[in-house]
Write a protein that holds these residues in place. Structure first.
Motif, mmCIF file in Angstrom:
data_model
loop_
_atom_site.group_PDB
_atom_site.id
_atom_site.type_symbol
_atom_site.label_atom_id
_atom_site.label_comp_id
_atom_site.label_asym_id
_atom_site.label_seq_id
_atom_site.Cartn_x
_atom_site.Cartn_y
_atom_site.Cartn_z
ATOM 1 N N SER A 303 0.814 -1.229 0.000
ATOM 2 C CA SER A 303 0.000 0.000 0.000
ATOM 3 C C SER A 303 0.836 1.263 0.000
ATOM 4 O O SER A 303 0.299 2.370 -0.133
ATOM 5 C CB SER A 303 -0.934 0.003 1.210
ATOM 6 O OG SER A 303 -0.181 -0.154 2.407
ATOM 7 N N GLN A 306 1.300 5.867 1.060
ATOM 8 C CA GLN A 306 -0.058 6.413 1.047
ATOM 9 C C GLN A 306 -1.072 5.492 1.720
ATOM 10 O O GLN A 306 -2.246 5.854 1.862
ATOM 11 C CB GLN A 306 -0.506 6.668 -0.389
ATOM 12 C CG GLN A 306 0.255 7.761 -1.101
ATOM 13 C CD GLN A 306 -0.343 8.042 -2.462
ATOM 14 O OE1 GLN A 306 -1.556 7.985 -2.650
ATOM 15 N NE2 GLN A 306 0.497 8.357 -3.422
ATOM 16 N N LYS A 308 -2.463 2.937 0.482
ATOM 17 C CA LYS A 308 -3.493 2.909 -0.554
ATOM 18 C C LYS A 308 -3.961 1.482 -0.822
ATOM 19 O O LYS A 308 -3.167 0.618 -1.170
ATOM 20 C CB LYS A 308 -2.922 3.529 -1.839
ATOM 21 C CG LYS A 308 -3.928 3.826 -2.921
ATOM 22 C CD LYS A 308 -3.221 4.591 -4.029
ATOM 23 C CE LYS A 308 -4.194 5.035 -5.094
ATOM 24 N NZ LYS A 308 -3.500 5.833 -6.132
ATOM 25 N N ARG A 310 -5.559 -1.393 -2.881
ATOM 26 C CA ARG A 310 -5.811 -1.699 -4.291
ATOM 27 C C ARG A 310 -5.708 -3.202 -4.484
ATOM 28 O O ARG A 310 -4.906 -3.871 -3.823
ATOM 29 C CB ARG A 310 -4.791 -0.969 -5.164
ATOM 30 C CG ARG A 310 -5.023 -1.154 -6.667
ATOM 31 C CD ARG A 310 -4.228 -0.140 -7.452
ATOM 32 N NE ARG A 310 -3.686 -0.715 -8.676
ATOM 33 C CZ ARG A 310 -2.763 -0.130 -9.428
ATOM 34 N NH1 ARG A 310 -2.275 1.042 -9.073
ATOM 35 N NH2 ARG A 310 -2.331 -0.705 -10.525
ATOM 36 N N VAL A 394 1.409 4.546 -5.375
ATOM 37 C CA VAL A 394 1.352 4.381 -3.920
ATOM 38 C C VAL A 394 2.486 5.145 -3.227
ATOM 39 O O VAL A 394 2.676 5.035 -2.024
ATOM 40 C CB VAL A 394 1.407 2.889 -3.510
ATOM 41 C CG1 VAL A 394 0.224 2.137 -4.094
ATOM 42 C CG2 VAL A 394 2.722 2.239 -3.935
ATOM 43 N N PRO A 398 0.569 11.448 -5.738
ATOM 44 C CA PRO A 398 -0.782 10.961 -5.411
ATOM 45 C C PRO A 398 -1.675 10.790 -6.633
ATOM 46 O O PRO A 398 -2.735 10.182 -6.548
ATOM 47 C CB PRO A 398 -1.332 12.050 -4.484
ATOM 48 C CG PRO A 398 -0.604 13.299 -4.887
ATOM 49 C CD PRO A 398 0.773 12.848 -5.310
#
Length: 474
Positions: A303, A306, A308, A310, A394, A398
Motif C-alpha cells: 500500500s 499512502q 493505498k 488496491r 502508492v 498521489p
C-alpha cells in the motif's frame, strides 16, 4: 583510541569517507568487509536477492578497494557470515577500541546494526555519508520531511550547504594477524557468471578507480555535462547520461565529489541548466533516502506510504512475459532485455516498464521492485522502491499517473533504433510499424522477415483497453 575497525558496507571508496576519516585517527586500523549470506538468498517473490550482474560489480569494487588500501600499507579483511556475529567476535579477539561504519536506514540493515549494538554498545559508531546533503544540515527534522519533492528541494537548496570532502589520515598502521577469507567468486556465491554483452551502453566495471575515471571522462574528456539535461532521456550510447549510478549505489563514488566537480566545471568551462540538472538529480536521490528514513517500513508495503488499498494481481505467467521481454510490446521488451543482459536500463525505460507492469498489467509493484533489486547494477533500496512506488501510484505522486507506452516509444525511440538494437527479430521492420508490429498484415510481415505470434509475440494485452481500466480506478 589505540585500535579501530572500519566496517565497509555501501561506502567502497577512500575519497570522502567519514567512517575512514574517523577510524584512521587511531594508532592502528582494521578495514573489514563481510559477505552476509542473507544478501544472496531468494527475495520474498523468489528472485536471487543479489543477482550475477550486481554481484560481479560488487566483487570488482571490493578488489579495487583492497588494492587502493594496499597503496596506503593497509588491507581489506573479508569474512563470510552475519555481521552481528562476525564484528563482535573480531573486536573481542583483537581488543579493538571502537568500530566505525556508515549508517543505513532501511529495515534489514537496521536490524543488523541493532544486533551489533546489543553486543558492542558504544563501541559501534555511526556516521552519515550516502547523501549529497548531510542529515544534520537539511532544514527538516525526520518527521517533517515533505511528501512532495519540490518542497524538499527548494528549502534545502536555499538553507543547506554541501559539505567539503573529507580526507583520511595516512600512514596509520594495520592491525596484524587477522584471519581473512578469500574474496569469493560468483560461483562461490552460487551465482552464474554472465557473458560479456557487446550491446551494453557502457562496459561497467566496479570500483573507485573506474568511478573517478568515468567522472573525468564524462565531465572533462568528452565535455558532456553541458548537454546533460537535453540528452539524459536517451536510450543508446554511453554518453546520453552520466551513468554514475552504479558507483553511487555501492559507494565507490561520493555524491559530494560529483557536486564539487560540477562546481569546478562551472568555474572553468560552463554554467547552465544542464550543470544544475546534474545536482538536481543528486537531490532527488537524497530525497528518496530521507523519505525512506521518515516513512520506514512503509516503503516496502504493498500500500506504500499512502496506505493505498488496491486489488493487485500476482500472475506468475504474465509476470514472466514482462520479466523476459516477451510482452509483444517492443518498447517494453527492448528495455527488459537490456536489463537482463547487462544489469542496466535507462531512467526513461525504468519508468515505462514499471508503469506497464503496475498500471497496465495491474501486477503487484513489489514483484517488479524485487526483480530490479536482483538485476540492477545500481540497486539501492531507497531509490528503487521509492521510484517503483512513485510509478505505481502508492508513493510520492498521489495522482493516478501512467505512461502511454506507444507515445513514449515514438518520442524517445523515434526511428526504432533502440528496439532493433535489443530485438533483432524486428531488425527489418520499418519505423512506421516498429513500435506496433502486430499492425502489419501477413504480407507485410513476410516482406519484413517477421512472423507476429511466432518469431515475435503478439501483444499480451490491449493497451488502449488497459488505459480505460487505469482511468476507472480513479
Amino acid at each position: 583510541m589505540k585500535k579501530s575497525l572500519i566496517w565497509f558496507r555501501n561506502d567502497l571508496r577512500l575519497h570522502d569517507n567519514e567512517a575512514l576519516a574517523k577510524a584512521t585517527q587511531a594508532d592502528k586500523i582494521l578495514p573489514v568487509y563481510i559477505f552476509d549470506p542473507r544478501h544472496y538468498e531468494p527475495t520474498s517473490f523468489g528472485f536471487p536477492k543479489t543477482g550475477s550482474h550486481r554481484a560481479r560489480f560488487l566483487l570488482e569494487s571490493l578488489e579495487n578497494l583492497q588494492s587502493n588500501l594496499k597503496e596506503h600499507s593497509l588491507d581489506l579483511t573479508f569474512r563470510m557470515g552475519k555481521p552481528e556475529e562476525v564484528i563482535p567476535e573480531i573486536i573481542r579477539r583483537h581488543d579493538i577500541d571502537l568500530a566505525f561504519t556508515h549508517k543505513e536506514i532501511t529495515r534489514e540493515e537496521i536490524d543488523v546494526e541493532e544486533g551489533i549494538k546489543d553486543a558492542l554498545g558504544d563501541k559501534l559508531n555511526f556516521v552519515w555519508g550516502s547523501t549529497l546533503f548531510h542529515v544534520n544540515d537539511i532544514p527538516f527534522s525526520k518527521n517533517d520531511i515533505p511528501d512532495v519533492f519540490t518542497q524538499f528541494r527548494k528549502k534545502t537548496e536555499k538553507q543547506a550547504e554541501v559539505r567539503k570532502e573529507l580526507e583520511f589520515r595516512d600512514n596509520v598502521e594495520l592491525i596484524q594477524d587477522v584471519n581473512s577469507d578469500p574474496l569469493p567468486s560468483l560461483n562461490d556465491l552460487d551465482l552464474e557468471p554472465k557473458d560479456h554483452e557487446n550491446r551494453a551502453v557502457l562496459d561497467f566495471k566496479g570500483g573507485e578507480d573506474e568511478a573517478l575515471k568515468r567522472l573525468k571522462e564524462y565531465f572533462w574528456d568528452k565535455d558532456q555535462l553541458k548537454n546533460y539535461k537535453y540528452t539524459r532521456n536517451g536510450l543508446l550510447g554511453s554518453d546520453y547520461s552520466s551513468k554514475f549510478s552504479p558507483w553511487l549505489a555501492n559507494g565507490s563514488l561520493s555524491p559530494r565529489r560529483i557536486y564539487w566537480e560540477v562546481k569546478k566545471y562551472e568555474d572553468e568551462r560552463k554554467s547552465n541548466v544542464s550543470t544544475y540538472w546534474m545536482i538536481f538529480e543528486l537531490i532527488w536521490r537524497d530525497y528518496f533516502r530521507f523519505s525512506a528514513w521518515k516513512h520506514g517500513d512503509k516503503l516496502f508495503w504493498q500500500s506504500g506510504i499512502q496506505s493505498k488499498d488496491r486489488d493487485w494481481r500476482t500472475d506468475r505467467k504474465d509476470f514472466k512475459k514482462w520479466a523476459e521481454g516477451n510482452t509483444g510490446i517492443p518498447f517494453i521488451d527492448a528495455n527488459m532485455r537490456e536489463l537482463n543482459a547487462t544489469g542496466y536500463m535507462s531512467n526513461r525505460g525504468r519508468q515505462n516498464v514499471a508503469s506497464f507492469l503496475a498500471q497496465n498489467m495491474n501486477i503487484d509493484w513489489r514483484m517488479g521492485a524485487e526483480y530490479f533489486e536482483s538485476l540492477l547494477l545500481d540497486y539501492d533500496p531507497c531509490s528503487n522502491y521509492g521510484n517503483w512506488a512513485y510509478n505505481s501510484t502508492v508513493g510520492h505522486d498521489p495522482r493516478n499517473r501512467y505512461f502511454n507506452i506507444i507515445n513514449q516509444a515514438e518520442k524517445y525511440d523515434k526511428k526504432g533504433e533502440y528496439v532493433r538494437h535489443w530485438i533483432p527479430e524486428l531488425e527489418k521492420v520499418p519505423k512506421e510499424f516498429i513500435h506496433e508490429p502486430h499492425k502489419m498484415n501477413p504480407e507485410q510481415q513476410t516482406l519484413h522477415s517477421v512472423d507476429i505470434g511466432d518469431s515475435y509475440p503478439k501483444p499480451m494485452i490491449n493497451l488502449e483497453e488497459s488505459y480505460e481500466e487505469i482511468k476507472a480506478r480513479e
